[in-house]
Design a protein around this motif. Structure first.
Motif, PDB file in Angstrom:
ATOM      1  N   LYS A 165      42.920   2.283  31.167  1.00 36.95           N
ATOM      2  CA  LYS A 165      42.881   4.127  31.448  1.00 36.95           C
ATOM      3  C   LYS A 165      42.161   5.169  30.968  1.00 36.95           C
ATOM      4  N   ASP A 166      41.598   4.355  29.859  1.00 41.18           N
ATOM      5  CA  ASP A 166      40.504   5.578  29.412  1.00 41.18           C
ATOM      6  C   ASP A 166      39.305   5.644  30.629  1.00 41.18           C
ATOM      7  N   PHE A 167      38.931   4.441  30.661  1.00 42.63           N
ATOM      8  CA  PHE A 167      37.744   4.067  31.354  1.00 42.63           C
ATOM      9  C   PHE A 167      38.230   4.932  32.826  1.00 42.63           C
ATOM     10  N   ASP A 168      38.905   4.353  33.472  1.00 43.12           N
ATOM     11  CA  ASP A 168      39.680   4.858  35.256  1.00 43.12           C
ATOM     12  C   ASP A 168      39.613   6.385  35.083  1.00 43.12           C
ATOM     13  N   GLU A 169      40.046   7.510  33.402  1.00 46.33           N
ATOM     14  CA  GLU A 169      40.371   8.905  33.953  1.00 46.33           C
ATOM     15  C   GLU A 169      38.513   8.934  33.494  1.00 46.33           C
ATOM     16  N   MET A 170      37.892   8.929  32.374  1.00 47.57           N
ATOM     17  CA  MET A 170      36.628   9.664  32.164  1.00 47.57           C
ATOM     18  C   MET A 170      35.647   9.249  33.557  1.00 47.57           C
ATOM     19  N   LEU A 171      35.345   8.100  34.327  1.00 45.23           N
ATOM     20  CA  LEU A 171      34.870   7.677  34.841  1.00 45.23           C
ATOM     21  C   LEU A 171      35.079   9.081  36.317  1.00 45.23           C
ATOM     22  N   SER A 172      36.450   9.321  36.517  1.00 40.73           N
ATOM     23  CA  SER A 172      36.749   9.740  37.575  1.00 40.73           C
ATOM     24  C   SER A 172      36.629  11.056  37.237  1.00 40.73           C
ATOM     25  N   LYS A 173      36.731  11.389  36.099  1.00 42.57           N
ATOM     26  CA  LYS A 173      35.809  13.021  34.954  1.00 42.57           C
ATOM     27  C   LYS A 173      34.742  13.281  35.671  1.00 42.57           C
ATOM     28  N   LEU A 174      34.249  12.304  35.769  1.00 41.31           N
ATOM     29  CA  LEU A 174      32.171  11.957  35.818  1.00 41.31           C
ATOM     30  C   LEU A 174      32.670  12.082  37.527  1.00 41.31           C
ATOM     31  N   GLY A 175      32.864  12.216  38.531  1.00 40.57           N
ATOM     32  CA  GLY A 175      32.208  12.352  39.797  1.00 40.57           C
ATOM     33  C   GLY A 175      32.924  11.224  40.727  1.00 40.57           C
ATOM     34  N   ALA A 176      33.267  10.136  39.580  1.00 36.42           N
ATOM     35  CA  ALA A 176      32.735   8.245  40.308  1.00 36.42           C
ATOM     36  C   ALA A 176      34.149   8.672  41.273  1.00 36.42           C
ATOM     37  N   LYS A 177      34.497   7.644  42.264  1.00 37.36           N
ATOM     38  CA  LYS A 177      35.151   7.489  43.296  1.00 37.36           C
ATOM     39  C   LYS A 177      35.614   6.120  43.223  1.00 37.36           C
ATOM     40  N   ALA A 178      37.110   5.976  42.903  1.00 39.62           N
ATOM     41  CA  ALA A 178      38.362   4.688  42.882  1.00 39.62           C
ATOM     42  C   ALA A 178      37.822   4.600  43.772  1.00 39.62           C
ATOM     43  N   LEU A 179      37.855   2.902  43.982  1.00 37.62           N
ATOM     44  CA  LEU A 179      38.060   1.773  45.191  1.00 37.62           C
ATOM     45  C   LEU A 179      39.262   1.835  45.693  1.00 37.62           C
ATOM     46  N   SER A 180      39.868   1.734  44.957  1.00 41.64           N
ATOM     47  CA  SER A 180      41.381   0.852  44.332  1.00 41.64           C
ATOM     48  C   SER A 180      42.226   1.546  43.521  1.00 41.64           C
ATOM     49  N   PRO A 181      43.168   1.232  42.838  1.00 39.50           N
ATOM     50  CA  PRO A 181      43.282   2.315  42.182  1.00 39.50           C
ATOM     51  C   PRO A 181      43.779   1.077  41.104  1.00 39.50           C
ATOM     52  N   ARG A 182      43.689   1.660  39.684  1.00 38.74           N
ATOM     53  CA  ARG A 182      44.025   1.122  38.568  1.00 38.74           C
ATOM     54  C   ARG A 182      45.256  -0.113  38.570  1.00 38.74           C
ATOM     55  N   ILE A 183      44.869  -0.979  37.892  1.00 36.68           N
ATOM     56  CA  ILE A 183      45.684  -2.269  38.258  1.00 36.68           C
ATOM     57  C   ILE A 183      45.784  -2.572  36.398  1.00 36.68           C
ATOM     58  N   ASP A 184      46.817  -2.331  36.148  1.00 32.55           N
ATOM     59  CA  ASP A 184      47.001  -2.672  34.383  1.00 32.55           C
ATOM     60  C   ASP A 184      47.980  -3.999  34.274  1.00 32.55           C
ATOM     61  N   CYS A 185      47.347  -4.717  34.051  1.00 31.44           N
ATOM     62  CA  CYS A 185      48.086  -6.283  33.488  1.00 31.44           C
ATOM     63  C   CYS A 185      49.126  -7.076  32.278  1.00 31.44           C
ATOM     64  N   ASP A 186      50.276  -7.164  32.292  1.00 29.23           N
ATOM     65  CA  ASP A 186      50.785  -8.177  30.871  1.00 29.23           C
ATOM     66  C   ASP A 186      50.413  -9.067  30.399  1.00 29.23           C
ATOM     67  N   LEU A 187      51.005  -9.834  30.214  1.00 34.68           N
ATOM     68  CA  LEU A 187      50.791 -11.293  29.186  1.00 34.68           C
ATOM     69  C   LEU A 187      50.497 -12.123  30.524  1.00 34.68           C
ATOM     70  N   ASP A 188      50.915 -12.272  31.483  1.00 32.55           N
ATOM     71  CA  ASP A 188      51.449 -13.277  32.746  1.00 32.55           C
ATOM     72  C   ASP A 188      50.054 -11.932  33.414  1.00 32.55           C
ATOM     73  N   TYR A 189      48.645 -11.770  33.154  1.00 35.46           N
ATOM     74  CA  TYR A 189      47.924 -11.194  33.762  1.00 35.46           C
ATOM     75  C   TYR A 189      47.306 -12.369  35.028  1.00 35.46           C
TER      76      TYR A 189
END
Length: 599
Positions: A165-189
């Motif tokens: 989540k941190d990397f997603d937020e920091m890259l976005s704030k620096l102007g980078a564009k998300a190719l696709s939404p971040r995926i958060d995976c649990d233990l069964d990843y």
């Protein structure tokens, strides 16, 4: 043009030339390497002319994969994504975040970030520097960067997938564009990671032209050319139990077993600091109790991952029944139609307590639902392997691997509950029984490369396991560096794990000193952090002299308390503020001199 192997020995680099080329190339950025590749290719076609590659070649868009991995899961996913990208014809480079300069992001066009989360929302050790850089004022603006993040975590922790989540937020704030939404995976990843891979690589492929750049394959360093075993998490080795011996006393409050496993003929190798992955089986009696509670026939046929099997076999070998996760609770809530459970899902703290507090059978008793066998199977998560710190060095035990396993047990009313893997290993496996295993390499928990470097090891309870491996290895190598072990448990007479071995190492001088804390042997409880502070002046002196510091064990309490003790030690004996002491420890972590294996 693909440069193929040339049988003409005159076309090959000699050892010294190859060494010079590798040394020079390590200084280049990815873009500089691309430029140099084009330059050399052009040179080979026109040896008499100083021909430089075209501007298009030097700025060619490519895919870069960055991973931050504490135990190896993120690294494994990154490797799979890299293979898939190359198979799709993409030019791709993969970096451990510790080996990547953050300022180079401004030269990237497409980046995939794959990272785990360590402890309570902290980045894994090899991601600390990049994480800190992107959150600082020194981070560059990234308007030309396209990125996507895959975050690995465990929903039973409060800061689930926080580093991603941190990397997603920091890259976005620096102007980078998300190719696709971040995926958060649990233990069964595995499956969510595969779905993310397929989606994001399709997006990347639509933006990048498949590379037709020349490919030059250099020989690998000799250290990396050794043959590896065919066995892995995806293809575990079926090993045999050699010994399964209790090492706590008869009157101890704990059951701790020393387990020896035969790896003969597997080709499996490991290093001190690595973990052994165990594929456990659920207790057949617990499976019968669940089926009886839900009024289901264990012989009924169900489908798991497109495979037909009986409900009993699915619950024993394929599905998680001793550990809850959020996805299973959400799915069950829809079936149970229970207002209390629905309300609980909106309370993060209560949900976490539920996940950590009960097994599925107790959950199903409290929130009953009428389900079919297939609905039950669809609700439960896949059974995941458990990792145990390895308690042996192959320099000493050769084709064996040793574990130090504590039994997880507690009462729910009149019922006893056992941990899935510890119950399997301790209660149900005996000598000559079989277990499926694999090695999870952990490059973030390693002995110093220099055998003269001193080590400080802090490992109460079963956290002492990897330090047994450390001392075995240093003994076999006749390393001259001093070794200082802090160990703690409840009582001296019942819980002094590997006491005879430590005493032998002390006598031989291979263990320089050992401080012990037995919390229940006196009226006032004493823990390893108390012993650390009592020896604070010398601990700080060792650190100042270059010692490496290691912690293994409980994350929620012990590791926090030890960390705080270290801050106090550094503040007092280094004459620093608390903030400066924190920075001191952070730099030790970045330099791989402060390493943790906590759980």
């Amino acid at each position: 043009m693909l440069v193929k192997a040339n049988t003409d020995s005159s076309a090959s680099l000699n050892t010294e030339q190859l060494k010079q080329l590798q040394q020079v190339s390590q200084q280049f950025t990815p873009l500089q390497l691309a430029w140099a590749s084009g330059y050399l290719a052009a040179k080979s076609e026109n040896p008499g002319n100083q021909v430089a590659p075209s501007a298009e070649a030097s700025t060619a868009a490519k895919l870069t994969i960055l991973y931050g991995s504490q135990t190896g899961n993120a690294k494994g996913v990154a490797s799979q994504v890299e293979s898939a990208a190359k198979s799709a014809g993409m030019q791709v480079s993969t970096f451990n975040m510790a080996d990547y300069k953050g300022k180079n992001l401004k030269n990237e066009s497409h980046v995939l970030v794959i990272t785990s989360t360590n402890g309570e929302g902290e980045p894994p050790d090899d991601a600390i520097a990049l994480h800190e850089f992107l959150g600082s004022k020194r981070a560059p603006k990234l308007p030309n960067l396209n990125y996507s993040v895959l975050a690995l975590g465990d929903s039973s922790y409060e800061f689930f997938c926080q580093t991603g989540k941190d990397f997603d937020e920091m890259l976005s704030k620096l102007g980078a564009k998300a190719l696709s939404p971040r995926i958060d995976c649990d233990l069964d990843y595995q499956q969510p990671a595969k779905d993310w891979q397929d989606t994001v690589l399709k997006d990347v492929a639509s933006q990048l032209k498949a590379t037709t750049a020349d490919v030059v394959q250099l020989p690998l360093e000799s250290a990396n050319s050794s043959q590896t075993s065919q066995y892995s998490k995806e293809n575990p080795f079926t090993a045999t139990i050699l010994a399964n011996q209790k090492i706590t006393g008869r009157d101890s409050n704990k059951v701790v077993q020393h387990i020896e496993i035969d790896l003969s003929d597997s080709g499996i190798t490991y290093q001190p600091g690595d973990a052994l992955g165990i594929f456990p089986l659920n207790d057949k009696a617990l499976v019968a109790d669940i089926a009886a509670l839900l009024k289901l026939d264990v012989s009924e046929s169900v489908s798991v991952n497109d495979k037909e099997t009986s409900l009993e076999q699915a619950l024993i070998s394929d599905l998680e029944i001793t550990k809850l996760n959020k996805a299973s609770i959400v799915a069950w809530a829809e079936l149970a139609d229970n207002a209390e459970l629905t309300s609980l899902l909106a309370n993060a703290e209560q949900l976490r307590d539920l996940i950590n507090g009960v097994q599925f059978i107790d959950f199903a008793k409290k929130y009953p639902a009428k389900v079919s066998a297939q609905q039950l199977v669809a609700t439960l998560a896949a059974l995941t392997p458990r990792l145990y710190s390895i308690a042996s060095s192959q320099a000493d035990v050769e084709e064996e691997v040793h574990l130090t396993v504590g039994l997880v047990e507690y009462q729910v009313g009149d019922e006893q509950r056992l941990g899935c893997a510890s119950g399997f290993l301790i209660e149900r496996l005996q000598e000559d029984d079989e277990v499926r295993v694999f090695i999870e390499h952990n490059n973030n928990f390693r002995l110093p490369e220099n055998p003269e470097t001193a080590t400080i090891m802090i490992g109460p309870g079963t956290g002492v396991a990897p330090f047994r491996a450390f001392i075995q290895q240093r003994s076999a190598e006749e390393a001259s560096g001093k070794n200082w072990l802090f160990f703690g448990d409840q009582t001296f007479t019942q819980d002094f794990l590997y006491q005879v071995e430590w005493q032998a190492y002390l006598k031989s001088g291979e263990l320089s000193r050992m401080d012990v804390a037995f919390s229940r042997d006196q009226a006032e409880k004493i823990y390893v952090q108390d012993k650390l502070k009592a020896q604070g002046s010398e601990v700080f002196a060792w650190l100042e002299s270059g010692a490496h510091l290691y912690i293994c064990g409980d994350m929620s309490r012990m590791a926090k308390d030890v960390h705080q003790a270290l801050i106090e030690i550094i503040s007092e004996h280094g004459q620093k503020s608390a903030e400066q002491a924190q920075e001191y420890l952070k730099q030790l972590r970045i330099n791989k001199r402060y390493q943790k294996d906590v759980y």
